[in-house]
Scaffold this motif. Structure first.
Motif, short mmCIF file in Angstrom:
data_model
loop_
_atom_site.label_atom_id
_atom_site.label_comp_id
_atom_site.label_asym_id
_atom_site.label_seq_id
_atom_site.Cartn_x
_atom_site.Cartn_y
_atom_site.Cartn_z
N UNK A 1 13.44 -2.60 68.71
CA UNK A 1 13.00 -3.30 69.91
C UNK A 1 14.17 -3.49 70.88
N UNK A 2 13.86 -3.41 72.17
CA UNK A 2 14.88 -3.68 73.19
C UNK A 2 15.96 -2.63 73.29
N UNK A 3 15.56 -1.34 73.19
CA UNK A 3 16.54 -0.27 73.34
C UNK A 3 17.12 -0.30 74.76
N UNK A 4 18.44 -0.23 74.88
CA UNK A 4 19.07 -0.35 76.19
C UNK A 4 19.87 0.89 76.60
N UNK A 5 20.56 1.53 75.64
CA UNK A 5 21.43 2.65 75.99
C UNK A 5 21.15 3.83 75.05
N UNK B 1 19.27 12.21 65.39
CA UNK B 1 18.31 12.28 66.49
C UNK B 1 18.68 11.23 67.53
N UNK B 2 18.64 11.63 68.78
CA UNK B 2 19.09 10.75 69.85
C UNK B 2 17.92 10.17 70.63
N UNK B 3 18.12 8.94 71.04
CA UNK B 3 17.22 8.30 72.00
C UNK B 3 18.00 8.24 73.31
N UNK B 4 17.52 8.97 74.32
CA UNK B 4 18.27 9.13 75.57
C UNK B 4 17.92 8.04 76.57
N UNK C 1 14.98 -1.84 77.52
CA UNK C 1 14.00 -2.78 76.99
C UNK C 1 12.85 -2.15 76.24
N UNK C 2 12.74 -0.80 76.26
CA UNK C 2 11.65 -0.14 75.55
C UNK C 2 11.82 -0.25 74.03
N UNK C 3 10.69 -0.13 73.34
CA UNK C 3 10.72 -0.06 71.87
C UNK C 3 10.69 1.40 71.44
N UNK C 4 11.36 1.68 70.34
CA UNK C 4 11.46 3.05 69.83
C UNK C 4 11.01 3.06 68.38
N UNK C 5 10.23 4.07 68.00
CA UNK C 5 9.77 4.20 66.62
C UNK C 5 10.49 5.36 65.94
N UNK C 6 11.14 5.07 64.81
CA UNK C 6 11.78 6.10 63.99
C UNK C 6 10.84 6.44 62.84
N UNK C 7 10.64 7.72 62.58
CA UNK C 7 9.76 8.15 61.49
C UNK C 7 10.52 9.14 60.60
N UNK C 8 10.53 8.85 59.30
CA UNK C 8 11.27 9.68 58.35
C UNK C 8 10.30 10.33 57.37
N UNK C 9 10.43 11.61 57.18
CA UNK C 9 9.56 12.33 56.24
C UNK C 9 10.42 13.11 55.25
N UNK D 1 35.10 6.33 71.15
CA UNK D 1 35.20 6.03 69.71
C UNK D 1 33.99 5.24 69.20
N UNK D 2 33.33 4.50 70.07
CA UNK D 2 32.24 3.63 69.60
C UNK D 2 30.99 3.70 70.48
N UNK D 3 31.06 4.42 71.60
CA UNK D 3 29.97 4.33 72.58
C UNK D 3 29.41 5.71 72.96
N UNK D 4 28.13 5.67 73.35
CA UNK D 4 27.48 6.83 73.97
C UNK D 4 27.27 6.50 75.45
N UNK D 5 27.47 7.49 76.30
CA UNK D 5 27.23 7.27 77.73
C UNK D 5 25.75 7.50 78.05
N UNK D 6 25.44 7.32 79.31
CA UNK D 6 24.12 7.75 79.78
C UNK D 6 24.00 9.26 79.61
#
Length: 299
Positions: A66-70, A93-96, A15-23, A173-178
């Motif tokens: 918004x609403x990052x789950x996995x 870049x990964x969001x864990x 449920x957290x929000x994540x901000x991506x920043x590109x430079x 093929x389509x998913x990332x685990x914990x």
């Protein structure tokens, strides 16, 4: 030009929000930014899918999810001009997330996150797939696969004592685990650290005990000092009271003596007083007659 992507935060709860920043380096004006989601490709690396609204890009160099789950991977790049000139893609870049994804999950055996380098780990992938690969990103940010530091046997990666500290996860093929943040210790370094750690702990404990003893001694000293002061005050008060009592008794004695002396003086004075008017005056007449007789004889 090269695009560089950063994510914040890198570890999330559902449920957290994540901000991506590109430079873009070197920095310059006029860029629009494009955002992508990385999708595992077991035959190669990753494929990139544009995020919603990413067709024309954004003028802002940041993008909020918004609403990052996995666990998920993201990429960015920038473009400008007509026709559009694009920079290279950024690195993934990964969001864990430590939360379990039913479609893909990672289990570590032995079931803990801290291990010695002499141990062999088993990284087990489970979920809605028959094909898996295990990935790791090390402390320097380098991404590698199980075959670089272990052996893949079906859905399990055995490290064979070649694991190092880093974040581990499974991909279908389509998913990332914990993800699991595993720390690997070198036994020699651990032993060396303990050689310095034990004296440090002993020193700290000794210091704390010394401080406690000093505080107890100070408290006892203050109590003793207060008790001595109290006894001294009681002694002084007792002496002052005795002095006042003795002084009172002396004054009472003088007062009694004065009263007795006044009584004697009163008796002495009272005995020499002349009789009051109307009393017997015969003694005066007798004296008078004697005087008169003596006078006549002298004549």
């Amino acid at each position: 030009p090269q695009s560089v992507l950063t994510v914040s935060p890198s570890w999330t709860s559902p449920g957290d929000s994540v901000t991506l920043t590109c430079s873009v380096g070197p920095p310059s004006a006029g860029w629009r930014f494009f955002w992508y989601k990385a999708v595992p490709d077991l035959s190669s690396y990753y494929t990139y899918e544009r995020l919603a609204g990413g067709t024309t890009g954004t003028e802002q160099d940041s993008y909020i999810l918004h609403g990052q789950t996995h666990t998920a991977g993201y990429v960015c790049r920038a473009g400008r001009g007509d026709p559009v000139f694009y920079t290279q893609y950024s690195g993934v870049k990964f969001v864990w997330s430590g939360g379990v994804n039913p479609a893909a999950s990672l289990t570590v055996s032995p079931h803990r996150l801290q291990h010695f380098s002499t141990e062999s780990l088993s990284l087990i992938c489970e979920g809605n797939s028959t094909k898996w690969r295990v990935k790791r990103v090390d402390e320097d940010g380098h991404i590698s696969s199980c075959y670089n530091w272990g052996e893949m046997n079906g859905s399990t990666c055995n490290t064979n004592t070649r694991a190092s500290s880093g974040v581990y996860w499974c991909e279908s093929e389509t998913q990332f685990s914990n993800a699991a943040n595993i720390i690997i210790h070198n036994p020699e370094e651990a032993a060396s650290s303990s050689v310095f750690l034990v004296p440090l702990v002993v020193g700290l404990v000794s210091g704390v005990l010394l401080i406690i003893l000093l505080l107890l001694f100070l408290r006892r000293y203050r109590k003793s000092e207060a008790s001595s002061l109290s006894r001294s005050q009681r002694t002084n008060q007792s002496a002052a009271t005795d002095h006042m009592i003795n002084q009172g008794e002396t004054q009472d004695g003088h007062y009694a003596s004065l009263l007795h002396g006044d009584s004697c003086l009163y008796e002495a004075i009272g005995g020499s007083e002349e009789p009051e008017h109307g009393t017997n005056d015969e003694p005066e007449e007798s004296v008078y007659e004697n005087v008169r007789m003596e006078t006549a004889a002298d004549g």
